[in-house]
Design an enzyme around this catalytic site. Structure first.
Site, PDB file in Angstrom:
ATOM      1  N   SER A   1     -13.269 -11.561 -11.043  1.00 38.53           N
ATOM      2  CA  SER A   1     -12.690 -10.263 -11.388  1.00 38.53           C
ATOM      3  C   SER A   1     -11.345 -10.366 -12.081  1.00 38.53           C
ATOM      4  O   SER A   1     -10.907  -9.423 -12.739  1.00 38.53           O
ATOM      5  CB  SER A   1     -12.531  -9.396 -10.129  1.00 38.53           C
ATOM      6  OG  SER A   1     -11.642 -10.010  -9.209  1.00 38.53           O
TER       7      SER A   1
ATOM      8  N   HIS B   1      -5.236  -7.835  -7.490  1.00 43.31           N
ATOM      9  CA  HIS B   1      -5.073  -8.215  -8.891  1.00 43.31           C
ATOM     10  C   HIS B   1      -3.679  -7.904  -9.426  1.00 43.31           C
ATOM     11  O   HIS B   1      -3.113  -6.851  -9.118  1.00 43.31           O
ATOM     12  CB  HIS B   1      -6.109  -7.483  -9.755  1.00 43.31           C
ATOM     13  CG  HIS B   1      -7.511  -7.707  -9.300  1.00 43.31           C
ATOM     14  ND1 HIS B   1      -8.153  -6.848  -8.433  1.00 43.31           N
ATOM     15  CD2 HIS B   1      -8.377  -8.697  -9.573  1.00 43.31           C
ATOM     16  CE1 HIS B   1      -9.369  -7.306  -8.195  1.00 43.31           C
ATOM     17  NE2 HIS B   1      -9.531  -8.432  -8.877  1.00 43.31           N
TER      18      HIS B   1
ATOM     19  N   ASP C   1      -3.430  -3.734  -7.767  1.00 40.42           N
ATOM     20  CA  ASP C   1      -4.214  -3.281  -6.619  1.00 40.42           C
ATOM     21  C   ASP C   1      -4.116  -4.357  -5.526  1.00 40.42           C
ATOM     22  O   ASP C   1      -3.327  -5.295  -5.662  1.00 40.42           O
ATOM     23  CB  ASP C   1      -5.655  -2.953  -7.038  1.00 40.42           C
ATOM     24  CG  ASP C   1      -6.468  -4.176  -7.456  1.00 40.42           C
ATOM     25  OD1 ASP C   1      -6.015  -5.314  -7.256  1.00 40.42           O
ATOM     26  OD2 ASP C   1      -7.581  -3.983  -7.997  1.00 40.42           O
TER      27      ASP C   1
END
Length: 288
Positions: free
Chosen positions: A40, A252, A249
């Site tokens: 991700s 990340h 977040d």
């Protein structure tokens, strides 16, 4: 499964260019195709096309992207491959599942990253990439697993990083450098480059104010302690200025933090890049 093991596994596949399965193929001057493999931290929208809960396709993801819309990137704006593309003068790569990725766009490259893919358990992919024609491969090490807001929210008392996860990174990263050196030695050329993602992140995590951040502990988007609980959603707490938060977040980095990380990839010394940085690589390749 033990909850602590579960969370640790998530960090290994979700945090920054944090695992060895984030692999960037750096283009040579005469062939600037740029391919990305990873999780991700480098996914630019493949999971939009998959049946998965690991998605970043809704507000407020993408709030600072040029379109101000969610793109599937786990960021408020651009992610690390986007910024590398900027730095090397290439167009951003499309997700390999994007229908617009035709033969002509493949000349630019493609992004094969997918959020939540986990960790590779062998080195075979490195050799397969070489056999397929890759001549510069950037492999990133493990970042500060114990310092992400999600970990702080679950296990930190006063905002300190989790010592056991930090120790895991300290054990893994030197071995990655040894592996890269071994692969280059066996091939007889500098194909593989290791990036010290741990140090690239710890610079601003340990001293956020020096880099213009107000915090490296609290995520911009989230809820609970350190905004580190759950996912970033439209009902989450959302900071008004993403540029002063190191983390976007619970897992990340923000776009601005990503830019600092890429800066170390481009011009960092051997503290960050082994055996050379990307600017040096681009210069050498331009002469061949």
């Amino acid at each position: 499964m033990d909850q602590r093991v579960f969370h640790s596994s998530m960090f290994l596949c979700l945090l920054l260019l944090i695992t060895c399965n984030n692999i960037v193929l750096v283009p040579q001057a005469e062939a600037r195709a740029f391919f990305v493999f990873g999780d991700s931290l480098v996914d630019n929208g493949n999971n939009n096309y998959l049946l998965t809960t690991a998605r970043a396709d809704a507000y407020p993801y993408g709030i600072d992207y040029p379109t101000h819309r969610a793109t599937g990137r786990f960021s408020n704006g651009l992610n690390i491959p986007d910024i590398i593309s900027e730095q090397i003068g290439s167009e951003p790569t499309l997700p390999y599942l994007n229908p617009a990725l035709d033969g002509e766009r493949l000349l630019v490259g493609a992004n094969f990253a997918s959020a939540g893919i986990g960790i590779l358990n062998d080195t075979g992919i490195q050799f397969r990439l070489y056999e397929l024609g890759a001549r510069r491969v950037l492999v990133t090490g493990t970042g500060p697993l114990g310092c992400v807001p999600a970990e702080l929210a679950q296990h930190s008392r006063n905002g300190e990083c989790a010592a056991d996860l930090q120790q895991a990174s300290a054990l893994f990263n030197p071995q990655l450098v040894q592996l890269v050196n071994q692969l280059n030695s066996e091939i007889g050329s500098t194909i593989f480059i290791s990036a010290n993602a741990f140090q690239s992140n710890m610079d601003f995590i340990s001293n956020p104010q020096a880099y213009g951040f107000i915090t490296s502990k609290v995520a911009c988007c989230g809820q609970g302690r350190f905004n580190g609980i759950g996912l970033c959603t439209p009902v989450s707490n959302l900071c008004p200025n993403r540029n002063v938060y190191a983390f976007w977040d619970p897992f990340h980095p923000s776009e601005r933090a990503n830019r600092l990380i890429v800066e170390t990839f481009m011009i960092g010394d051997t503290k960050y890049m082994n055996p050379m940085n990307l600017s040096t690589i681009m210069h050498l390749d331009s002469r061949t």
